[in-house]
Scaffold this motif. Structure first.
Motif, PDB file in Angstrom:
ATOM      1  N   LEU A  63     -31.606 -17.326 -80.843  1.00 40.88           N
ATOM      2  CA  LEU A  63     -31.944 -18.598 -81.705  1.00 40.88           C
ATOM      3  C   LEU A  63     -30.956 -19.765 -81.159  1.00 40.88           C
ATOM      4  O   LEU A  63     -30.459 -20.198 -81.932  1.00 40.88           O
ATOM      5  N   CYS A  64     -31.018 -19.870 -79.943  1.00 40.92           N
ATOM      6  CA  CYS A  64     -30.294 -20.952 -79.336  1.00 40.92           C
ATOM      7  C   CYS A  64     -30.962 -21.333 -78.079  1.00 40.92           C
ATOM      8  O   CYS A  64     -31.542 -20.398 -77.125  1.00 40.92           O
ATOM      9  N   ASN A  65     -31.240 -22.656 -77.630  1.00 39.04           N
ATOM     10  CA  ASN A  65     -31.854 -22.823 -76.441  1.00 39.04           C
ATOM     11  C   ASN A  65     -31.049 -23.995 -75.724  1.00 39.04           C
ATOM     12  O   ASN A  65     -31.396 -24.975 -74.657  1.00 39.04           O
ATOM     13  N   GLN A  66     -29.542 -23.936 -75.961  1.00 34.73           N
ATOM     14  CA  GLN A  66     -28.802 -25.110 -75.368  1.00 34.73           C
ATOM     15  C   GLN A  66     -28.670 -24.632 -73.805  1.00 34.73           C
ATOM     16  O   GLN A  66     -28.228 -25.569 -72.756  1.00 34.73           O
ATOM     17  N   ASP A  67     -28.878 -23.495 -73.241  1.00 33.24           N
ATOM     18  CA  ASP A  67     -29.068 -23.091 -71.827  1.00 33.24           C
ATOM     19  C   ASP A  67     -30.417 -23.135 -71.333  1.00 33.24           C
ATOM     20  O   ASP A  67     -30.650 -22.518 -70.364  1.00 33.24           O
ATOM     21  N   ASN A  68     -31.442 -23.665 -72.073  1.00 28.87           N
ATOM     22  CA  ASN A  68     -32.802 -23.772 -71.495  1.00 28.87           C
ATOM     23  C   ASN A  68     -33.435 -22.309 -71.154  1.00 28.87           C
ATOM     24  O   ASN A  68     -34.052 -22.412 -70.425  1.00 28.87           O
TER      25      ASN A  68
ATOM     26  N   ARG B 111     -31.353 -36.344 -73.643  1.00 25.65           N
ATOM     27  CA  ARG B 111     -30.291 -36.085 -74.599  1.00 25.65           C
ATOM     28  C   ARG B 111     -30.027 -34.651 -75.027  1.00 25.65           C
ATOM     29  O   ARG B 111     -31.086 -33.974 -75.315  1.00 25.65           O
ATOM     30  N   PRO B 112     -28.652 -34.145 -75.092  1.00 25.25           N
ATOM     31  CA  PRO B 112     -28.492 -32.773 -75.396  1.00 25.25           C
ATOM     32  C   PRO B 112     -28.480 -32.802 -77.048  1.00 25.25           C
ATOM     33  O   PRO B 112     -28.564 -33.921 -77.671  1.00 25.25           O
ATOM     34  N   TYR B 113     -28.562 -31.471 -77.506  1.00 28.78           N
ATOM     35  CA  TYR B 113     -28.219 -31.450 -79.002  1.00 28.78           C
ATOM     36  C   TYR B 113     -29.455 -31.649 -79.850  1.00 28.78           C
ATOM     37  O   TYR B 113     -29.168 -32.271 -80.920  1.00 28.78           O
ATOM     38  N   LYS B 114     -30.619 -31.725 -79.276  1.00 28.64           N
ATOM     39  CA  LYS B 114     -31.808 -32.194 -80.009  1.00 28.64           C
ATOM     40  C   LYS B 114     -32.335 -30.799 -80.735  1.00 28.64           C
ATOM     41  O   LYS B 114     -31.781 -29.838 -80.236  1.00 28.64           O
ATOM     42  N   ASP B 115     -33.225 -30.918 -81.429  1.00 30.83           N
ATOM     43  CA  ASP B 115     -34.009 -29.627 -82.381  1.00 30.83           C
ATOM     44  C   ASP B 115     -33.969 -28.449 -81.640  1.00 30.83           C
ATOM     45  O   ASP B 115     -33.422 -27.446 -81.833  1.00 30.83           O
ATOM     46  N   PHE B 116     -34.675 -28.477 -80.449  1.00 25.03           N
ATOM     47  CA  PHE B 116     -34.920 -27.303 -79.420  1.00 25.03           C
ATOM     48  C   PHE B 116     -34.058 -27.461 -78.188  1.00 25.03           C
ATOM     49  O   PHE B 116     -34.494 -26.672 -77.278  1.00 25.03           O
ATOM     50  N   GLY B 117     -32.999 -28.066 -78.134  1.00 22.82           N
ATOM     51  CA  GLY B 117     -32.161 -28.266 -76.858  1.00 22.82           C
ATOM     52  C   GLY B 117     -32.721 -29.219 -76.068  1.00 22.82           C
ATOM     53  O   GLY B 117     -33.750 -30.179 -76.313  1.00 22.82           O
ATOM     54  N   ILE B 118     -31.709 -29.616 -74.956  1.00 20.36           N
ATOM     55  CA  ILE B 118     -32.132 -30.626 -74.120  1.00 20.36           C
ATOM     56  C   ILE B 118     -33.440 -30.396 -73.593  1.00 20.36           C
ATOM     57  O   ILE B 118     -33.632 -29.261 -72.786  1.00 20.36           O
ATOM     58  N   GLY B 119     -34.201 -31.512 -73.457  1.00 25.44           N
ATOM     59  CA  GLY B 119     -35.544 -31.212 -73.004  1.00 25.44           C
ATOM     60  C   GLY B 119     -36.544 -32.523 -73.134  1.00 25.44           C
ATOM     61  O   GLY B 119     -36.132 -33.588 -73.510  1.00 25.44           O
ATOM     62  N   PHE B 120     -37.836 -32.536 -72.614  1.00 29.26           N
ATOM     63  CA  PHE B 120     -38.805 -33.450 -72.660  1.00 29.26           C
ATOM     64  C   PHE B 120     -39.609 -33.184 -73.970  1.00 29.26           C
ATOM     65  O   PHE B 120     -40.373 -32.103 -73.885  1.00 29.26           O
TER      66      PHE B 120
END
Length: 227
Positions: A102-107, A20-29
């Motif tokens: 300070l953003c990781n929406q783009d991984n 899911r997107p928009y989590k604490d550190f961005g989309i990820g596991f």
């Protein structure tokens, strides 16, 4: 080092399309180094989506931070203003400065390590987004709170190079205990009109929880209402 992920199924590889997107550190596991935290999540997921709780266990190379070609953002164990801004930017659906460090929406980071934003912090996010509080009030409510840690993986291909995994099906007694705990915490949260995480912390520090954990008492075989 050993990390855990609680679910209702075994997970053999990272598939960002399923995250899911928009989590604490961005989309990820997301994983944790706290086994009990992952076990609780496994029970919650199984309770909501069906199936049986599964604890996925991952052995990560101890020197993974030193491996070439892996970009890591490590906030440490304490909540800070930098961490708060990072989490807020990742959770914000309208944040458009994706290239911001300070953003990781783009991984841009392969792995992010840091505290978990709990339910109380999520409430602060909503209040800020609805313009009920300003950003400085948000920061004051988030920074320096005691919380647990999480490790998020954002690059599928690099994950396989330094990680081994297996899964553990939780025993019947452990499942019953966790189901009761979650029922009690839900009731406690509703009756006391407090956040889920606050209710959980209070219950885990109670004598009732100590007795529930002691399998010789047989308390785990009783109903949540009785406990």
């Amino acid at each position: 080092m050993r990390l855990y992920h609680g679910s209702n199924t075994g997970i053999n590889s990272i598939n960002l399309a399923m995250c899911r997107p928009y989590k604490d550190f961005g989309i990820g596991f997301y994983l944790t180094d706290i086994r009990e935290q992952a076990e609780r999540m496994a029970v919650r997921v199984a309770k909501i989506y069906g199936g049986s709780p599964v604890l996925n266990v991952f052995d990560i190379q101890d020197d993974f931070r030193e491996l070439p070609g892996i970009k890591i953002k490590d906030f440490g164990e304490q909540t800070t203003e930098e961490w708060a801004r990072f989490v807020m930017n990742n959770r914000n659906h309208s944040f458009d400065n994706i290239e911001d460090i300070l953003c990781n929406q783009d991984n841009k980071y392969d792995i992010v390590i840091g505290p978990v934003a709990d339910d109380n912090m999520a409430l602060l996010f909503r209040q800020y987004e609805n313009e009920i509080i300003d950003f400085q009030t948000l920061l004051k409510g988030m920074v320096y709170k005691k919380t647990s840690s999480q490790y998020s993986f954002h690059t599928e291909k690099k994950y396989k190079n330094f990680c081994e995994r297996w899964e553990i099906s939780m025993g019947k007694q452990e499942q019953l205990i966790e189901y009761i705990v979650q029922d009690i915490v839900d009731m406690f949260s509703s009756d006391q009109d407090i956040g889920y995480d606050e209710a959980m912390n209070k219950f885990y520090n109670s004598k009732v929880f100590e007795k529930l954990q002691d399998k010789e008492t047989g308390l785990y075989m009783e109903s949540s209402e009785y406990v």
